[in-house]
Scaffold this motif. Structure first.
Motif, PDB file in Angstrom:
ATOM      1  N   ARG A   1      -9.787   0.547  -4.808  1.00 52.90           N
ATOM      2  CA  ARG A   1      -7.657   0.019  -5.159  1.00 52.90           C
ATOM      3  C   ARG A   1      -7.408   1.520  -5.430  1.00 52.90           C
ATOM      4  N   ARG A   2      -8.401   2.693  -5.643  1.00 55.76           N
ATOM      5  CA  ARG A   2      -8.095   3.801  -5.334  1.00 55.76           C
ATOM      6  C   ARG A   2      -7.786   4.196  -3.498  1.00 55.76           C
ATOM      7  N   ALA A   3      -8.305   4.055  -3.363  1.00 58.75           N
ATOM      8  CA  ALA A   3      -8.172   3.941  -1.462  1.00 58.75           C
ATOM      9  C   ALA A   3      -6.961   3.784  -1.250  1.00 58.75           C
ATOM     10  N   LYS A   4      -6.531   2.385  -1.666  1.00 55.74           N
ATOM     11  CA  LYS A   4      -5.491   1.410  -1.309  1.00 55.74           C
ATOM     12  C   LYS A   4      -4.089   2.799  -1.491  1.00 55.74           C
ATOM     13  N   GLU A   5      -4.745   3.186  -3.065  1.00 56.95           N
ATOM     14  CA  GLU A   5      -3.293   3.913  -3.369  1.00 56.95           C
ATOM     15  C   GLU A   5      -2.844   5.080  -2.950  1.00 56.95           C
ATOM     16  N   ASN A   6      -4.298   5.921  -1.929  1.00 59.35           N
ATOM     17  CA  ASN A   6      -4.139   7.012  -1.197  1.00 59.35           C
ATOM     18  C   ASN A   6      -3.647   6.953   0.454  1.00 59.35           C
ATOM     19  N   GLY A   7      -3.636   5.401   0.462  1.00 60.08           N
ATOM     20  CA  GLY A   7      -3.063   5.053   1.477  1.00 60.08           C
ATOM     21  C   GLY A   7      -4.102   4.753   2.748  1.00 60.08           C
ATOM     22  N   VAL A   8      -5.134   4.228   2.302  1.00 60.52           N
ATOM     23  CA  VAL A   8      -6.497   3.690   3.015  1.00 60.52           C
ATOM     24  C   VAL A   8      -5.763   1.851   3.708  1.00 60.52           C
ATOM     25  N   THR A   9      -5.236   1.682   4.601  1.00 65.86           N
ATOM     26  CA  THR A   9      -4.951   0.224   4.883  1.00 65.86           C
ATOM     27  C   THR A   9      -6.363  -0.362   5.583  1.00 65.86           C
ATOM     28  N   ARG A  10      -7.158   0.709   6.479  1.00 63.61           N
ATOM     29  CA  ARG A  10      -8.688  -0.146   7.139  1.00 63.61           C
ATOM     30  C   ARG A  10      -9.720   0.602   6.820  1.00 63.61           C
ATOM     31  N   ILE A  11     -10.597  -0.322   7.221  1.00 62.51           N
ATOM     32  CA  ILE A  11     -11.570   0.726   6.817  1.00 62.51           C
ATOM     33  C   ILE A  11     -12.518  -0.051   7.225  1.00 62.51           C
ATOM     34  N   VAL A  12     -13.983  -0.083   7.721  1.00 59.47           N
ATOM     35  CA  VAL A  12     -14.802   0.010   8.953  1.00 59.47           C
ATOM     36  C   VAL A  12     -15.827  -0.434   8.035  1.00 59.47           C
TER      37      VAL A  12
ATOM     38  N   MET B   1      -0.435   6.041   6.317  1.00 59.15           N
ATOM     39  CA  MET B   1      -1.272   5.063   6.600  1.00 59.15           C
ATOM     40  C   MET B   1      -3.132   5.216   7.377  1.00 59.15           C
ATOM     41  N   LEU B   2      -3.896   5.516   7.193  1.00 62.54           N
ATOM     42  CA  LEU B   2      -4.751   5.528   7.421  1.00 62.54           C
ATOM     43  C   LEU B   2      -6.034   4.810   7.196  1.00 62.54           C
ATOM     44  N   PHE B   3      -7.213   4.451   8.704  1.00 63.09           N
ATOM     45  CA  PHE B   3      -8.384   4.489   9.199  1.00 63.09           C
ATOM     46  C   PHE B   3      -9.233   5.377   9.272  1.00 63.09           C
ATOM     47  N   ASP B   4      -9.901   4.354   7.668  1.00 65.71           N
ATOM     48  CA  ASP B   4     -11.605   5.379   7.202  1.00 65.71           C
ATOM     49  C   ASP B   4     -12.288   4.201   8.788  1.00 65.71           C
ATOM     50  N   THR B   5     -13.060   4.625   9.825  1.00 71.60           N
ATOM     51  CA  THR B   5     -13.528   4.061  10.530  1.00 71.60           C
ATOM     52  C   THR B   5     -15.652   4.222   9.997  1.00 71.60           C
ATOM     53  N   HIS B   6     -15.955   4.954   8.749  1.00 69.19           N
ATOM     54  CA  HIS B   6     -16.771   4.913   8.520  1.00 69.19           C
ATOM     55  C   HIS B   6     -17.028   4.732   6.756  1.00 69.19           C
ATOM     56  N   ALA B   7     -17.605   3.679   5.898  1.00 63.89           N
ATOM     57  CA  ALA B   7     -18.013   3.772   5.440  1.00 63.89           C
ATOM     58  C   ALA B   7     -19.107   2.665   4.612  1.00 63.89           C
ATOM     59  N   HIS B   8     -19.392   3.232   3.480  1.00 61.21           N
ATOM     60  CA  HIS B   8     -20.536   1.979   2.947  1.00 61.21           C
ATOM     61  C   HIS B   8     -20.026   2.057   2.249  1.00 61.21           C
ATOM     62  N   LEU B   9     -19.372   1.079   1.234  1.00 66.92           N
ATOM     63  CA  LEU B   9     -18.528   0.952  -0.275  1.00 66.92           C
ATOM     64  C   LEU B   9     -19.606  -0.318  -0.658  1.00 66.92           C
TER      65      LEU B   9
ATOM     66  N   ALA C   1      -1.988  10.897  11.270  1.00 68.85           N
ATOM     67  CA  ALA C   1      -2.824   9.036  10.634  1.00 68.85           C
ATOM     68  C   ALA C   1      -2.600   8.590  11.261  1.00 68.85           C
ATOM     69  N   TYR C   2      -1.247   8.894  11.951  1.00 70.97           N
ATOM     70  CA  TYR C   2      -0.446   7.869  12.686  1.00 70.97           C
ATOM     71  C   TYR C   2      -1.457   7.393  14.212  1.00 70.97           C
ATOM     72  N   HIS C   3      -2.098   8.647  14.845  1.00 67.41           N
ATOM     73  CA  HIS C   3      -2.569   8.610  15.949  1.00 67.41           C
ATOM     74  C   HIS C   3      -4.507   7.758  15.533  1.00 67.41           C
ATOM     75  N   THR C   4      -4.898   8.431  14.205  1.00 65.42           N
ATOM     76  CA  THR C   4      -5.902   7.859  13.920  1.00 65.42           C
ATOM     77  C   THR C   4      -6.150   6.602  14.126  1.00 65.42           C
ATOM     78  N   MET C   5      -5.004   5.759  13.821  1.00 61.44           N
ATOM     79  CA  MET C   5      -4.815   4.884  13.074  1.00 61.44           C
ATOM     80  C   MET C   5      -5.236   3.808  14.219  1.00 61.44           C
ATOM     81  N   GLU C   6      -4.203   4.408  15.613  1.00 58.42           N
ATOM     82  CA  GLU C   6      -3.998   3.411  16.197  1.00 58.42           C
ATOM     83  C   GLU C   6      -4.688   3.499  17.032  1.00 58.42           C
TER      84      GLU C   6
ATOM     85  N   VAL D   1     -10.683  10.400   2.685  1.00 60.12           N
ATOM     86  CA  VAL D   1     -10.243  10.128   4.034  1.00 60.12           C
ATOM     87  C   VAL D   1      -9.068  10.743   3.684  1.00 60.12           C
ATOM     88  N   ARG D   2      -9.048  11.186   3.367  1.00 64.74           N
ATOM     89  CA  ARG D   2      -7.257  11.411   3.612  1.00 64.74           C
ATOM     90  C   ARG D   2      -7.050  13.278   3.984  1.00 64.74           C
TER      91      ARG D   2
END
Length: 255
Positions: free
Chosen positions: A23-34, A1-9, A241-246, A222-223
């Motif tokens: 969709r690819r981001a979710k497949e790579n384990g990204v579950t939060r994005i800012v 579970m990864l949190f990309d804290t800075h994107a320009h989608l 990943a856990y700590h950066t997510m939290e 981000v992975r």
């Protein structure tokens, strides 16, 4: 579970395949994005993106490169937008002395006023800093930015600067450059940041990590940032990943 804290989608580079990239981001384990809205054009599309996807949030602010174009009504606009449930920060804001597309004195005024706005709104700030290390630190200190804290986005300063920012209630975020073979300084600093103040990001479509350096960046990459920092710190990618997510959830006050 990864949190990309800075994107320009919402950047034009994703006009043709934005949904596939997400969709690819979710497949790579990204579950939060800012996602970041940083001027008159990108703020509305960033908010719209956050409204469309439940796991995407947005920060809104005025980029230093566009500082000369910011009007009084734009501050009011940001204030109003801050009431939106998906707006979690003010940013990206700061100073950019590399491109110098706006006069430095205007950049500094706009930076200070947005820090003051964030304090009024009780929102963290996302800092853009390019070749302006000392002025950024001085302004953050003078404006008591520690009151809200935030992120030093794609950190490029020294370890001493990182420590000063940590003392002011900021998290330190790393992106693609930490994966570059010749990036000695980011690698050293990524090992030293306390685990509870560390964040990861892509800044996509920019700053693509290895092994895709030179191509368009995607939030799913981000992975590779997580893997690189985990290896540097001698820990598993899952733990990193856990700590950066939290950390990101705590900063942005999201679940």
């Amino acid at each position: 579970m990864l949190f990309d804290t800075h994107a320009h989608l919402n950047a034009e580079q994703f006009n043709e395949d934005q949904e596939e990239v997400i969709r690819r981001a979710k497949e790579n384990g990204v579950t939060r994005i800012v996602n970041i809205g940083f001027n008159r054009e990108t703020i509305p599309t960033s908010v719209a993106l956050a409204e469309k996807y439940d796991f995407i949030y947005t920060a809104v602010g005025w980029h230093p490169q566009d500082a000369k174009d910011m009007l009084e009504e734009d501050y009011d606009w940001l204030r109003e937008l801050s009431k939106h449930e998906k707006v979690v920060a003010i940013g990206e804001i700061g100073l950019d002395y590399y491109w110098d597309t706006s006069p430095r004195d205007i950049q500094q005024v706009v930076f200070r006023r947005q820090i003051q706005l964030a304090k009024e709104l009780k929102l963290p700030i996302v800092i853009h800093n390019r070749d302006a290390h000392q002025d950024v630190v001085d302004i953050l200190r003078e404006e008591n930015a520690a009151e809200v804290g935030g992120i030093m986005h794609c950190f490029s300063g020294s370890l001493e600067m990182a420590k000063q920012c940590l003392d002011m209630n900021f998290y330190i975020s790393f992106g693609g450059p930490v994966t570059f073979k010749n990036a000695k300084k980011p690698k050293e600093i990524a090992q030293e940041i306390p685990l509870d103040r560390l964040l990861i990001e892509t800044d996509c479509p920019y700053l693509t990590p290895e092994p895709y350096r030179g191509k368009r960046n995607e939030t799913g990459y981000v992975r590779y940032v997580a893997e690189a920092i985990a290896q540097l710190r001698g820990m598993s990618t899952e733990e990193l990943a856990y700590h950066t997510m939290e950390n990101a959830k705590r900063l942005f006050k999201v679940q």
